[in-house]
Design a protein around this motif. Structure first.
Motif, short mmCIF file in Angstrom:
data_model
loop_
_atom_site.label_atom_id
_atom_site.label_comp_id
_atom_site.label_asym_id
_atom_site.label_seq_id
_atom_site.Cartn_x
_atom_site.Cartn_y
_atom_site.Cartn_z
N ALA A 123 94.44 55.88 140.33
CA ALA A 123 93.32 55.12 140.88
C ALA A 123 93.07 53.82 140.12
N ALA A 124 93.54 53.76 138.88
CA ALA A 124 93.31 52.57 138.06
C ALA A 124 94.30 51.47 138.45
N GLY A 125 93.86 50.26 138.43
CA GLY A 125 94.73 49.13 138.75
C GLY A 125 95.89 49.00 137.78
N SER A 126 95.68 49.45 136.54
CA SER A 126 96.71 49.34 135.52
C SER A 126 97.80 50.39 135.65
N GLY A 127 97.50 51.51 136.34
CA GLY A 127 98.47 52.59 136.46
C GLY A 127 98.54 53.49 135.25
N TRP A 128 97.58 53.36 134.33
CA TRP A 128 97.56 54.26 133.18
C TRP A 128 96.11 54.59 132.84
N ALA A 129 95.96 55.73 132.18
CA ALA A 129 94.64 56.18 131.72
C ALA A 129 94.87 57.00 130.47
N SER A 130 93.85 57.07 129.62
CA SER A 130 93.98 57.88 128.41
C SER A 130 92.65 58.53 128.09
N GLN A 131 92.73 59.61 127.32
CA GLN A 131 91.54 60.32 126.91
C GLN A 131 91.78 60.94 125.55
N THR A 132 90.85 60.71 124.64
CA THR A 132 90.92 61.35 123.33
C THR A 132 90.64 62.83 123.54
N VAL A 133 91.55 63.68 123.05
CA VAL A 133 91.36 65.13 123.21
C VAL A 133 90.98 65.80 121.90
N VAL A 134 91.33 65.19 120.78
CA VAL A 134 90.92 65.70 119.47
C VAL A 134 90.64 64.51 118.57
N GLU A 135 89.51 64.55 117.90
CA GLU A 135 89.18 63.54 116.90
C GLU A 135 88.53 64.24 115.73
N VAL A 136 89.25 64.27 114.62
CA VAL A 136 88.75 64.84 113.38
C VAL A 136 88.95 63.77 112.30
N PRO A 137 88.28 63.90 111.18
CA PRO A 137 88.44 62.87 110.14
C PRO A 137 89.92 62.60 109.83
N GLY A 138 90.31 61.35 109.99
CA GLY A 138 91.67 60.93 109.66
C GLY A 138 92.71 61.15 110.74
N LEU A 139 92.32 61.72 111.89
CA LEU A 139 93.32 62.04 112.91
C LEU A 139 92.73 61.86 114.31
N LEU A 140 93.52 61.22 115.17
CA LEU A 140 93.12 61.00 116.55
C LEU A 140 94.27 61.43 117.45
N VAL A 141 93.98 62.29 118.43
CA VAL A 141 94.99 62.75 119.37
C VAL A 141 94.54 62.35 120.77
N THR A 142 95.40 61.60 121.47
CA THR A 142 95.04 61.05 122.77
C THR A 142 96.07 61.45 123.81
N LEU A 143 95.58 61.93 124.94
CA LEU A 143 96.44 62.23 126.08
C LEU A 143 96.55 60.96 126.91
N VAL A 144 97.78 60.55 127.22
CA VAL A 144 98.03 59.32 127.96
C VAL A 144 98.74 59.68 129.26
N ALA A 145 98.24 59.15 130.38
CA ALA A 145 98.86 59.35 131.68
C ALA A 145 99.34 58.00 132.20
N LEU A 146 100.57 57.97 132.70
CA LEU A 146 101.15 56.74 133.22
C LEU A 146 101.81 57.02 134.55
#
Length: 124
Positions: free
Chosen positions: A36-59
């Motif tokens: 649905a996005a004009g860019s054709g990609w979307a992302s969402q942070t699924v885990v964020e703890v001190p010092g670490l970020l995990v993001t799910l990316v859809a393309l």
């Protein structure tokens, strides 16, 4: 929050340490968002703890992220589909279940097929 069916309650969901994150439903919803996005990609942070970020990316196929730099040491795991990570000098194709450490230089990410990838970034 993401509902059990994978729909959004908001764009950001917090997952504290010790909580299991179900990626399939979130991935399906996020791919729909990318479509649905004009860019054709979307992302969402699924885990964020001190010092670490995990993001799910859809393309979506043929679409991707423009050239950018990751804010710390990072890995990319292709979950579904196929993605190409490119720098000025090189490119790498990742198939499902393939993982790589991202180069420290500017890079872009493009989907050769609808794809989900998991980006893990160490925050220094």
């Amino acid at each position: 929050m993401i509902t059990p069916q994978g729909g959004p309650e908001s764009h950001r969901e917090e997952h504290p340490a010790g909580e299991v994150v179900g990626l399939p439903a979130q991935g399906e919803w996020l791919l729909a968002e990318a479509g649905a996005a004009g860019s054709g990609w979307a992302s969402q942070t699924v885990v964020e703890v001190p010092g670490l970020l995990v993001t799910l990316v859809a393309l979506k196929e043929g679409r991707g992220r423009a050239e950018h730099r990751t804010p710390g040491a990072a890995t990319l795991l292709c979950l579904t589909g196929r993605v190409v990570l490119s720098t000025v000098d090189r490119s790498w194709t990742l198939e499902p279940r393939e993982l790589m450490a991202l180069p420290g230089e500017r890079h872009r990410l493009t989907a050769e097929a609808d794809a989900l990838a998991l980006l893990t970034v160490r925050l220094d």
